[in-house]
Design a protein around this motif. Structure first.
Motif, mmCIF file in Angstrom:
data_model
loop_
_atom_site.group_PDB
_atom_site.id
_atom_site.type_symbol
_atom_site.label_atom_id
_atom_site.label_comp_id
_atom_site.label_asym_id
_atom_site.label_seq_id
_atom_site.Cartn_x
_atom_site.Cartn_y
_atom_site.Cartn_z
ATOM 1 N N TYR A 109 0.759 -1.045 0.113
ATOM 2 C CA TYR A 109 0.180 0.036 0.150
ATOM 3 C C TYR A 109 0.866 1.309 -0.137
ATOM 4 N N PRO A 110 1.326 1.842 -1.092
ATOM 5 C CA PRO A 110 2.185 2.861 -1.164
ATOM 6 C C PRO A 110 1.648 4.026 -0.286
ATOM 7 N N GLN A 111 2.242 4.419 0.553
ATOM 8 C CA GLN A 111 2.211 5.603 1.412
ATOM 9 C C GLN A 111 3.405 6.240 2.175
ATOM 10 N N MET A 231 1.036 2.175 11.329
ATOM 11 C CA MET A 231 0.441 1.809 9.995
ATOM 12 C C MET A 231 1.161 0.662 9.544
ATOM 13 N N ALA A 234 -0.125 -2.184 10.839
ATOM 14 C CA ALA A 234 -1.502 -2.760 10.099
ATOM 15 C C ALA A 234 -1.203 -3.345 8.919
ATOM 16 N N ARG A 238 -1.472 -7.605 7.482
ATOM 17 C CA ARG A 238 -2.266 -8.178 6.076
ATOM 18 C C ARG A 238 -1.153 -9.077 5.380
ATOM 19 N N GLU B 51 -10.041 1.885 9.337
ATOM 20 C CA GLU B 51 -8.733 1.324 9.299
ATOM 21 C C GLU B 51 -8.321 0.855 7.858
ATOM 22 N N VAL B 55 -5.272 2.641 5.892
ATOM 23 C CA VAL B 55 -4.002 1.969 5.936
ATOM 24 C C VAL B 55 -3.923 1.534 4.254
ATOM 25 N N GLU B 56 -4.795 0.999 3.667
ATOM 26 C CA GLU B 56 -4.694 0.584 2.383
ATOM 27 C C GLU B 56 -4.722 1.686 1.109
ATOM 28 N N GLN B 66 -3.582 8.988 -5.856
ATOM 29 C CA GLN B 66 -4.319 8.149 -4.679
ATOM 30 C C GLN B 66 -5.413 8.309 -4.362
#
Lengths: 464, 464
Positions: A109-111, A231, A234, A238, B51, B55-56, B66
């Motif tokens: 999940y790119p962040q 983050m 979380a 997954r 969440e 998160v995702e 995004q």
């Protein structure tokens, strides 16, 4: 045990004189200490000093250009306040520049994540490095990991810092910050990120010093803010395949000279004997170092200044030492011990204020066991300000913790550290976190402590 | 007044049937609503959705890559939850990229300040701009200033935001953010910085939308964190000559298409009549948009999902609209009104959740005056969840506030906004600020509201 008076007084007259003056001076010392305290509680001097240092200097990392500004500021401030002597002493420090730091989850999940380079960290390659995250609950868990599991990965130490009045949570989690890069590199990691050593939930990372071992590969090290550590957690619930990119540009640029800045209120009758009040002038570079440690600088400076305003100087000298480089390894304290080694025997007692700006709730001592009860009794008046009298196991805090090994008695005037690690080493360490009334309570306690110790007739040595 | 039933029922049978079914359905509706509420309070669905989105997907500024990920996420989520219909509708939005923002006091006390570009701001010249600060207490004070005083300077609007449960402080201070650049430029300013519109003391700036007037010079606009605004104030008490350098690289890159994402639980007997529950899918770009507005998305989605799990669909359709672009001017809401203008008469009532994740404490309505008491009585069971029944002056909040002008009745299910502006539009808007229990209370209230409105036999129109 009482301290012996000069030997040219006969034994008989000594006994008479001693018990007379002791009774009188005890009462009069307590009276002066009480006045001092009343003045301290009414004074906004410490707040003004804190404000001055944070506004007029701001961040002042040891070795940085702003640190030189801070040294000038400190000399000027101590002179302006009329200290009897103001001088500075050289301290050689490494120069480390933060540069920029960015972290980014690449997949799943790119962040972008909020990170801060740990103090002393090497840079990543110019275009950053990328690796899979491997998470550990603690430094200890990392130590027990296998090379096969860690090799080529970015280690993530996810230890939470618990909130205590004593600040004990810090000691329980700081190991990962200090030694994590060494342990991770031993197992072949390419970088390390840690959950910030902090009790807050702000999206700010807590920087702080880290170490390398010259015999082990030096890998980049950064702190993640608590929400960013959450983050990663979380994402890791997954999938195990969380890939992070880390790009940091800190630089180590040799060494430079900075200074411990010292101000003295010269003792009236025992000018060579020293009650040392310490704090540190340097700060981390992302906040303005208000609670760490402009407030300490302000507390001890204001306490000594108030003593200097008494009609009479106390017996011993009050020496305020604004240490040069606490954050990067207590280098100012080490230089002080080295430079003053011949004078250590004349240090009557020492204390340092370096735990924020909240109220003092307890006073511990480290003095000769035989005199502990009497020394504590001298400080009984502190209980009127909500200060409980503690034990004889004080370490003295920060630089002053180096002094008991030199035979110097110390005190720990413990501040409530409940909120300290919410702001410590972050951009959030700013003036608005300082409560002027709590600061004044600190000044009252330090002034009373310093005055009573400067007048004390107890012999506090030897330490065990 | 009761809504008329189909005219093929005779007047007499109508009267009998109506009062019978009304009494029965009132009780059975209340019973179902109560069950729904119990389910909502036990469910962690809303927290899981919050969440998942934070998160995702994370930050999802309208027009950003995004944001497209968020649209896909929303469609997938509504489908996975088994909504009867899931679709999306185009919304054209401007593309604005934040780039970097840095501010630095050049003199008298060189210090870096924490700033954030306001949304939509133009860039500074590449190497920044430098100017003297001129401070104003408020936008209003700026409006009364002279060209001579402001010309060539950087305007600083220093309005503090007060903390209220209602969030009313925001409305009192946001004017400087929205219109400050226009007013400052009229008087010849070269840039504007504002004290963040926020109630916190964190060293984080609050971004948010600002406006230009095409007939007036467009100047760069940024927000300062509260501690940095304090810092400027402290310098300005020492001298009027505070010089600031501002360097920002935002870019406006035309327009792109994004989407309102819509999910429906189709009504059993009046499928064309709509109870609209809104929230917005977009967020600002520095936090993960947890309280603004992932929690709103989660609350309305979970409420509708719980209704869909009842043994029977309610009479009317529950339409969840996840609006595309609230933050940059309610563009999703405007597009919705345009695209659904022929359907406005079938919107029975609407409400939007866009004020964080704290508990709902009050329910206001905007319905026909003659039916207000009956409509409010329908919602009496909300008082069991700490919700006070309010007045008939609801505006509906965010996009839904556009609907009363179209004749659509609305409700404001008011959340406690005490802490909302501590985090709003900052990097600190992250999942840890969301309390799962408070979120569940919101779901319980929305579910109950939506169900009772979907079953209601009252005619809520016309609005005055």
């Amino acid at each position: 045990m009482r301290k012996s008076l000069p030997i040219f007084i006969t034994s008989l007259s000594l006994t008479l004189f001693s018990s007379l003056t002791t009774a009188t001076s005890y009462d009069s010392n307590q009276k002066v200490a009480l006045d001092l305290t009343q003045n301290a509680l009414k004074s906004d001097l410490a707040y003004k000093i804190t404000e001055s240092l944070t506004v007029e200097v701001g961040p002042r990392l040891a070795g940085s250009p702003q640190n030189a500004v801070a040294v000038d500021w400190a000399e000027a401030k101590l002179n302006a306040l009329g200290f009897d002597k103001v001088y500075k002493e050289q301290v050689v420090v490494p120069v480390w520049q933060r540069g920029s730091a960015a972290a980014k989850v690449i997949s799943p999940y790119p962040q972008n994540l909020v990170v801060s380079a740990l103090g002393g960290s090497v840079a990543t390659p110019k275009n950053g490095l990328t690796g899979k995250i491997i998470r550990f609950e603690s430094l200890d868990a990392l130590k027990h990991a296998s090379h096969k599991d860690v090799e080529g990965k970015i280690v993530f130490i996810d230890k939470k810092t618990e909130r205590f009045k004593t600040g004990a949570g810090y000691g329980q989690s700081v190991g990962g910050r200090v030694n994590g890069a060494i342990e991770a590199a031993k197992l072949g990691a390419i970088a390390i990120v840690i959950r910030s050593v902090g009790t807050d939930h702000d999206r700010m990372a807590h920087t702080g010093m880290m170490r390398y071992d010259d015999s082990i590969n030096k890998i980049p090290a950064a702190a993640l803010s608590a929400p960013d550590a959450d983050m990663l957690d979380a994402m890791l619930t997954r999938t195990n395949e969380v890939e992070l990119q880390l790009t940091m540009t800190p630089q180590s640029l040799g060494t430079t000279t900075t200074y411990n800045v010292i101000g003295e209120v010269t003792g009236a009758t025992k000018p060579d004997e020293i009650v040392l009040l310490g704090a540190h002038l340097d700060s981390w570079d992302e906040g303005t170092g208000a609670i760490d440690d402009a407030s300490g600088v302000a507390i001890v400076t204001a306490a000594a200044k108030l003593i200097s305003e008494l009609p009479q100087r106390p017996a011993r000298t009050i020496r305020v030492v604004l240490f040069a480089a606490e954050e990067i390894g207590m280098l100012g304290g080490k230089a002080y011990v080295e430079q003053h080694k011949d004078e250590m025997a004349q240090h009557y007692i020492a204390a340092e204020s370096d735990f924020g700006a909240d109220r003092i709730y307890r006073a511990d001592l480290k003095v000769a066991a035989g005199v502990f009860n009497e020394a504590q009794a001298l400080l009984a008046s502190l209980t009127a300000f909500g200060v409980e009298l503690g034990d004889n196991n004080a370490r003295g805090g920060s630089e002053v913790s180096l002094l008991p090994a030199q035979g110097v008695p110390v005190a720990s005037l413990r501040q409530n550290g409940q909120d300290y690690f919410d702001y410590h080493h972050t951009p959030n360490d700013t003036l608005d976190k300082v409560d002027p009334e709590a600061l004044a309570q600190n000044v009252a306690v330090y002034a009373q402590f310093a005055y009573l110790m400067a007048q004390s007739e107890l012999l506090l040595r030897p330490l065990e």
